[in-house]
Design a protein around this motif. Structure first.
Motif, short mmCIF file in Angstrom:
data_model
loop_
_atom_site.label_atom_id
_atom_site.label_comp_id
_atom_site.label_asym_id
_atom_site.label_seq_id
_atom_site.Cartn_x
_atom_site.Cartn_y
_atom_site.Cartn_z
N ARG A 4 -31.03 -3.69 -36.61
CA ARG A 4 -30.06 -3.18 -37.58
C ARG A 4 -29.10 -4.29 -38.00
O ARG A 4 -28.89 -5.25 -37.27
CB ARG A 4 -29.24 -2.03 -36.99
N VAL A 5 -28.54 -4.12 -39.18
CA VAL A 5 -27.49 -5.02 -39.65
C VAL A 5 -26.15 -4.36 -39.33
O VAL A 5 -25.87 -3.24 -39.79
CB VAL A 5 -27.59 -5.30 -41.16
N VAL A 6 -25.34 -5.03 -38.53
CA VAL A 6 -24.06 -4.47 -38.09
C VAL A 6 -22.92 -5.27 -38.72
O VAL A 6 -22.90 -6.50 -38.64
CB VAL A 6 -23.93 -4.50 -36.55
N VAL A 7 -21.98 -4.57 -39.35
CA VAL A 7 -20.82 -5.20 -39.98
C VAL A 7 -19.57 -4.75 -39.24
O VAL A 7 -19.32 -3.55 -39.07
CB VAL A 7 -20.71 -4.82 -41.47
N ALA B 254 -24.05 -14.52 -43.80
CA ALA B 254 -23.81 -13.08 -43.74
C ALA B 254 -23.71 -12.46 -45.13
O ALA B 254 -24.31 -11.41 -45.40
CB ALA B 254 -22.53 -12.81 -42.94
N ASP B 255 -22.96 -13.12 -46.04
CA ASP B 255 -22.79 -12.53 -47.36
C ASP B 255 -24.09 -12.52 -48.15
O ASP B 255 -24.38 -11.59 -48.90
CB ASP B 255 -21.70 -13.28 -48.13
N ALA C 131 -20.17 -7.75 -48.58
CA ALA C 131 -20.54 -9.16 -48.74
C ALA C 131 -19.34 -9.99 -49.13
O ALA C 131 -19.17 -11.13 -48.66
CB ALA C 131 -21.65 -9.29 -49.78
N SER C 132 -18.50 -9.45 -50.00
CA SER C 132 -17.28 -10.16 -50.40
C SER C 132 -16.35 -10.35 -49.21
O SER C 132 -15.74 -11.41 -49.04
CB SER C 132 -16.55 -9.38 -51.51
N PHE C 133 -16.24 -9.31 -48.37
CA PHE C 133 -15.40 -9.43 -47.17
C PHE C 133 -15.96 -10.49 -46.22
O PHE C 133 -15.21 -11.28 -45.63
CB PHE C 133 -15.32 -8.09 -46.45
N ALA C 134 -17.29 -10.50 -46.07
CA ALA C 134 -17.92 -11.49 -45.18
C ALA C 134 -17.71 -12.90 -45.71
O ALA C 134 -17.40 -13.83 -44.94
CB ALA C 134 -19.41 -11.18 -45.03
N ALA D 33 -15.29 -13.96 -47.47
CA ALA D 33 -13.87 -14.31 -47.33
C ALA D 33 -13.45 -14.37 -45.86
O ALA D 33 -12.27 -14.48 -45.56
CB ALA D 33 -13.01 -13.30 -48.08
N ASN D 34 -14.44 -14.28 -44.95
CA ASN D 34 -14.17 -14.33 -43.51
C ASN D 34 -13.30 -13.17 -43.04
O ASN D 34 -12.51 -13.31 -42.10
CB ASN D 34 -13.51 -15.66 -43.12
N LEU D 35 -13.48 -12.03 -43.68
CA LEU D 35 -12.76 -10.83 -43.28
C LEU D 35 -13.66 -9.85 -42.55
O LEU D 35 -13.21 -8.78 -42.12
CB LEU D 35 -12.16 -10.14 -44.51
N ALA D 36 -14.93 -10.21 -42.41
CA ALA D 36 -15.89 -9.34 -41.72
C ALA D 36 -16.95 -10.20 -41.03
O ALA D 36 -17.26 -11.31 -41.48
CB ALA D 36 -16.54 -8.37 -42.71
N GLU D 37 -17.47 -9.68 -39.94
CA GLU D 37 -18.55 -10.34 -39.22
C GLU D 37 -19.82 -9.51 -39.36
O GLU D 37 -19.80 -8.29 -39.27
CB GLU D 37 -18.20 -10.48 -37.74
N VAL D 38 -20.94 -10.19 -39.60
CA VAL D 38 -22.22 -9.52 -39.80
C VAL D 38 -23.23 -10.06 -38.79
O VAL D 38 -23.32 -11.28 -38.60
CB VAL D 38 -22.74 -9.73 -41.24
N SER D 39 -23.95 -9.14 -38.17
CA SER D 39 -24.94 -9.58 -37.19
C SER D 39 -26.13 -8.62 -37.22
O SER D 39 -26.04 -7.51 -37.72
CB SER D 39 -24.33 -9.60 -35.78
N ARG D 40 -27.27 -9.11 -36.69
CA ARG D 40 -28.44 -8.26 -36.52
C ARG D 40 -28.52 -7.82 -35.06
O ARG D 40 -28.50 -8.66 -34.16
CB ARG D 40 -29.72 -9.02 -36.89
#
Length: 468
Positions: free
Chosen positions: A131-134, A4-5, A115-118, A120-127
């Motif tokens: 679209r890229v969803v955070v 993700a990052d 990207a830093s949050f992702a 650090a496992n503080l955010a989830e990112v998906s397609r």
């Protein structure tokens, strides 16, 4: 599956590459773009509260533009290797383009933060659907507890200060500087500082003095604002700045015993006060000029420059400091081309001054958006990796002294210094603060952690969260 990052960093890098490729290639041309962005950012910082949302942007857009300024410094600022200063006219078209560039820089910075949050496992990112969803996780709120606690404390202090009651929740209020001595009296007391040390320098009918001093200045590339000086006007703004820097210094954690670049903190904060006073005086003149001189371009006039020699003379007049001390203080405050070697965007750096390297200094009014000592400390951390030790050394005693002033009066007993707990001669831990309530019999132990709340580095934020 892509990380993700990495995905977000690739998006950020791609946007930055496209953005930089659209700008002039030479450093002089990029500096011109930087100056126009500074004009836009200065005007936005000062007059945003008067703009409609369509003019200033939504809350989210404003946040992104704030992020963009730091990245603009990194990629567009440079010194000058020739005398003088580049003079360009600011037009509605040039300002609109600069605002667009600032926003794009902000988007790059925002993607990097995500990207830093992702990472650090503080955010989830998906397609999803192309679209890229955070999605930020619930745990992210614990990374900003310092800021939330500070805001809540400030509101509590304000409510107590504004309370008409002499006693609030069993605590008797008194004003610092009065004859009342809370330590020697019986009870629980809350000190309120309502004093303004330099109030005798304040002018009530300031506009009556300032308006006749303003004049339009047409240098061939736009009409700018000029004004003459009066010592009493300078003293008015300097008096407010002096009162402000004392609290700003405390909030930033710059103890009076700290020395930066050979300049002791008490001297440095006075020089900072002079610069802040100059910034605020310029805004004061602009506020009058924009309603009284229609020919003056305020967006072009807010961002100003001065010679280093003139600034040194102004500081000398207000402070009486010798020239070597003033020079060292300005070197500490100024962001210059030397700082590009360590500058990695991602924060909210707001230098009070930019040193152009040719005897000219830029004065960005947007620096007023942030406690000036945050940026000074941040820059000094990067310039000298030993500075953190000098900054931190006196903080525990300072913090403990502030803490104990919450427990004034004979009801409480306070233990000076910290207490080391030993077992068979070996130190196990220490207790930073101890307060005993003689009325209830309660004993409070305190672990003191001075958190630099102005950091925006995700790793540092996580470290702080673990300490709480």
């Amino acid at each position: 599956m892509e990380k993700a990052d990495v995905l977000l960093i690739e998006l950020a890098d791609g946007e930055l590459e496209r953005l930089l490729s659209s700008l002039p290639a030479g450093r002089f041309g990029r500096l011109g773009v930087f100056l126009e962005i500074m004009r836009v950012f200065d005007y936005w910082a000062i007059y945003k509260h008067e703009m409609s949302e369509a003019q200033s942007g939504t809350a989210a857009e404003c946040y992104v533009m704030n992020l963009g300024w730091d990245l603009a410094i990194e990629h567009l600022f440079s010194g000058l290797d020739r005398p003088g200063f580049p003079m360009t006219e600011s037009t509605p078209e040039s300002r609109l383009n600069a605002k667009y560039l600032l926003f794009r820089f902000g988007l790059v910075a925002y993607l990097r933060n995500l990207a830093s949050f992702a990472k650090a496992n503080l955010a989830e990112v998906s397609r999803e659907c192309g679209r890229v969803v955070v999605r930020l996780k619930e745990s992210i709120k614990y990374q900003v507890m310092d800021a939330l606690e500070y805001e809540l404390t400030a509101k509590l202090d304000l409510s107590i200060k504004n309370s008409s009651s002499a006693i609030v929740n069993g605590w008797e209020k008194f004003e610092f500087g009065s004859d009342f001595d809370g330590i020697s009296e019986l009870g629980a007391f809350y000190g309120v500082n309502n004093s303004e040390v330099h109030s005798d320098k304040r002018i009530e009918d300031l506009e009556l003095l300032m308006k006749p001093l303003i004049f339009p200045f047409d240098y061939g590339r736009g009409v700018m604002m000029g004004y003459d000086a009066l010592p009493e006007i300078d003293a008015h703004y300097f008096s407010y700045a002096l009162d402000y820097v004392m609290s700003a210094r405390d909030i930033a954690g710059l103890h009076p015993d700290v020395e930066i670049n050979g300049v002791r903190a008490p001297h440095l904060i006075v020089v900072v006060a002079v610069v802040l006073a100059l910034h605020c005086k310029h805004i004061g003149f602009a506020n009058i000029a924009r309603f009284s001189f229609s020919e003056i371009s305020i967006p072009q006039s807010l961002t100003i420059w001065t010679t280093r020699e003139d600034l040194c003379e102004t500081v000398e007049v207000h402070t009486g400091f010798d020239r070597d001390l003033i020079t060292a203080a300005l070197d500490t405050i100024c962001y210059g081309e030397r700082d590009l070697t360590w500058h990695k965007s991602g924060g909210h750096l707001r230098p009070l001054l930019f040193d152009m390297g040719n005897g000219m200094i830029l004065r960005p009014l947007s620096s007023l958006l942030r406690n000036p000592f945050y940026s000074i400390i941040e820059m000094q951390h990067k310039r000298d990796n030993k500075f953190i030790n000098m900054l931190s050394s006196p903080r525990e005693d300072w913090f403990r002294n502030h803490l104990y002033h919450l427990f004034m009066g004979n009801r409480y007993l306070r233990i000076p210094g910290n207490i080391k707990l030993r077992h068979e001669g070996r130190v196990l831990t220490d207790i930073d603060g101890v307060v005993y309530d003689t009325l209830s019999g309660g004993l409070a132990f305190f672990q003191l952690k001075w958190q630099d709340s102005f950091t925006h580095d995700v790793n540092k934020m996580r470290s702080k969260a673990k300490n709480l």
